[in-house]
Design an enzyme around this catalytic site. Structure first.
Site, PDB file in Angstrom:
ATOM      1  N   LYS A 133     -11.475  25.326  50.296  1.00 49.82           N
ATOM      2  CA  LYS A 133     -12.858  25.707  49.995  1.00 49.82           C
ATOM      3  C   LYS A 133     -13.747  25.413  51.184  1.00 49.82           C
ATOM      4  CE  LYS A 133     -13.252  24.943  45.226  1.00 49.82           C
ATOM      5  NZ  LYS A 133     -13.244  23.936  44.260  1.00 49.82           N
ATOM      6  N   ASP A 166      -5.347  22.317  54.288  1.00 54.17           N
ATOM      7  CA  ASP A 166      -6.343  22.183  53.216  1.00 54.17           C
ATOM      8  C   ASP A 166      -7.608  21.490  53.709  1.00 54.17           C
ATOM      9  OD1 ASP A 166      -4.952  23.360  51.234  1.00 54.17           O
ATOM     10  OD2 ASP A 166      -4.223  21.511  50.326  1.00 54.17           O
ATOM     11  N   MET A 207      -9.943  12.691  42.071  1.00 57.99           N
ATOM     12  CA  MET A 207     -10.914  13.729  41.678  1.00 57.99           C
ATOM     13  C   MET A 207     -11.796  13.247  40.522  1.00 57.99           C
ATOM     14  SD  MET A 207      -8.324  16.982  41.904  1.00 57.99           S
ATOM     15  CE  MET A 207      -6.834  16.097  41.454  1.00 57.99           C
TER      16      MET A 207
HETATM   17  N1  SAH Z   1      -2.387  15.016  47.518  1.00 59.84           N
HETATM   18  C1  SAH Z   1      -3.537  14.137  47.636  1.00 59.84           C
HETATM   19  C2  SAH Z   1      -4.482  14.269  46.473  1.00 59.84           C
HETATM   20  C3  SAH Z   1      -5.119  15.634  46.330  1.00 59.84           C
HETATM   21  S1  SAH Z   1      -6.276  15.702  45.029  1.00 59.84           S
HETATM   22  C4  SAH Z   1      -3.066  12.693  47.809  1.00 59.84           C
HETATM   23  O1  SAH Z   1      -1.872  12.412  47.637  1.00 59.84           O
HETATM   24  O2  SAH Z   1      -3.881  11.830  48.151  1.00 59.84           O
HETATM   25  C5  SAH Z   1      -7.793  15.352  45.859  1.00 59.84           C
HETATM   26  C6  SAH Z   1      -8.269  13.963  45.546  1.00 59.84           C
HETATM   27  O3  SAH Z   1      -7.567  13.017  46.306  1.00 59.84           O
HETATM   28  C7  SAH Z   1      -9.726  13.712  45.879  1.00 59.84           C
HETATM   29  O4  SAH Z   1     -10.588  14.194  44.894  1.00 59.84           O
HETATM   30  C8  SAH Z   1      -9.743  12.201  45.939  1.00 59.84           C
HETATM   31  O5  SAH Z   1      -9.739  11.642  44.644  1.00 59.84           O
HETATM   32  C9  SAH Z   1      -8.391  11.904  46.555  1.00 59.84           C
HETATM   33  N2  SAH Z   1      -8.460  11.698  48.016  1.00 59.84           N
HETATM   34  C10 SAH Z   1      -7.772  12.348  48.959  1.00 59.84           C
HETATM   35  N3  SAH Z   1      -8.051  11.851  50.183  1.00 59.84           N
HETATM   36  C11 SAH Z   1      -8.928  10.848  49.996  1.00 59.84           C
HETATM   37  C12 SAH Z   1      -9.583   9.916  50.861  1.00 59.84           C
HETATM   38  N4  SAH Z   1      -9.393   9.923  52.177  1.00 59.84           N
HETATM   39  N5  SAH Z   1     -10.421   9.013  50.299  1.00 59.84           N
HETATM   40  C13 SAH Z   1     -10.607   8.968  48.971  1.00 59.84           C
HETATM   41  N6  SAH Z   1     -10.029   9.815  48.117  1.00 59.84           N
HETATM   42  C14 SAH Z   1      -9.186  10.730  48.601  1.00 59.84           C
END
Ligand code: SAH
Length: 279
Positions: A66, A44, A181
């Site tokens: 994307k 992803d 998000m």
């Molecule tokens: N499965 C992922 C979340 C996916 S949804 C998890 O467990 O972290 C995508 C959202 O995850 C982003 O919009 C943001 O809010 C958060 N996110 C993922 N990686 C991030 C990072 N390195 N720093 C800040 N937010 C992050």
């Protein structure tokens, strides 16, 4: 690896693997073992490029997110692609940012695999809402501030603010709320919490690109978060955390301390000492 017995990555199977928030050091040993064995890695947009570099030299890397303004492949198409690759007899590693089961649609992909009788394994990852905040020096629970933590998506299925949420209950009964998000609807999210009865002065923070060299942290309040984030030009991926735990950053910003920030051992201003040892 490391003298541990590791599970076999069988040809024709799929591993759904969490890559963690960014820093490759946060991968699990199972994730690393899978990356070293996989024939193909379907990844992803959120997966850090340093993690991809750990894949076996001959492994194919296939992007499924994307990019460049093009619409993302439909979730169903990604799930079917995993089935197709597994049926070709490949060791398929599906790599997702954070944890595959936390707002990662890992459940949907695994259900498709189950329906197609493809063997699969889930390798949990460190979710950004916990590990990413830890890199900002913000614990999600702390005995003196909260006894629960709530994870919320800032987007519903339609892309709007989620409408299935009880905002008043969140405002009233969720001492620490971590939004994933959240940037797009930050203004609305903050308004809904304040309208639900949460004090606009509640400490809040925005953490973008947590655990990567581009990590940025903004300490603010619920009432000023949207304005401050816009003024500082915060960009996704970012987390929004609301609650007293944010105050602890003054004492726990270990990354800042490595660059000379003086940490406050009593960031909550408790009487006597930094932590209430016994109640
Ligand atoms: N499965 C992922 C979340 C996916 S949804 C998890 O467990 O972290 C995508 C959202 O995850 C982003 O919009 C943001 O809010 C958060 N996110 C993922 N990686 C991030 C990072 N390195 N720093 C800040 N937010 C992050």
């Amino acid at each position: 690896m490391l003298g541990l017995e590791m599970p076999e990555f069988a040809p024709g199977s799929v591993w759904l693997v969490g890559a963690g928030p960014g820093d490759p050091g946060l991968l699990s040993l199972h994730a690393l073992h899978g990356l070293r064995a996989a024939d193909i890695v379907v990844y992803d947009a959120l997966v850090d490029s340093r993690v991809l570099k750990l894949a076996r030299a001959g492994a194919v890397l296939e992007f499924a997110g994307k990019r460049g303004g093009k619409p993302s492949p439909r979730q169903r198409d990604i799930s079917l692609r995993l089935v197709e690759l597994a049926r070709e007899g490949k060791r398929v590693l599906r790599l997702k940012g954070g944890d595959p089961f936390v707002f990662g649609r890992g459940g949907e992909e695994a259900l498709t695999l189950a329906g197609a009788r493809i063997p699969f394994r889930i390798v949990p990852g460190i979710t950004s809402g916990i590990g990413g905040l830890a890199y900002a020096g913000i614990p999600v629970t702390h005995r003196d501030t909260n006894q629960s933590v709530t994870f919320v998506t800032g987007h519903g299925v339609t892309g709007d603010v989620p409408d299935g949420l009880d905002w008043e209950a969140l405002a009233r009964a969720a001492p620490t709320v971590v939004f994933y998000m959240a940037l797009k609807h930050l203004d609305r999210i903050a308004q809904l919490l304040v309208a639900g009865g949460r004090d606009a002065a509640t400490p809040a923070a925005i953490v973008s690109r947590a655990s990567t060299p581009e990590q940025r942290v903004l300490e603010t309040t619920l009432g000023t978060a949207a304005r401050d984030a816009a003024a500082a030009n915060f960009e996704p991926p970012a987390l929004f955390v609301v609650g007293e735990v944010v105050r602890l950053r003054a004492g726990l910003d270990w990354l800042g301390a490595a660059q000379g920030r003086i940490l406050d051992s009593n960031p909550l201003g408790l009487d006597g000492r930094g932590t209430a040892e016994s109640a």
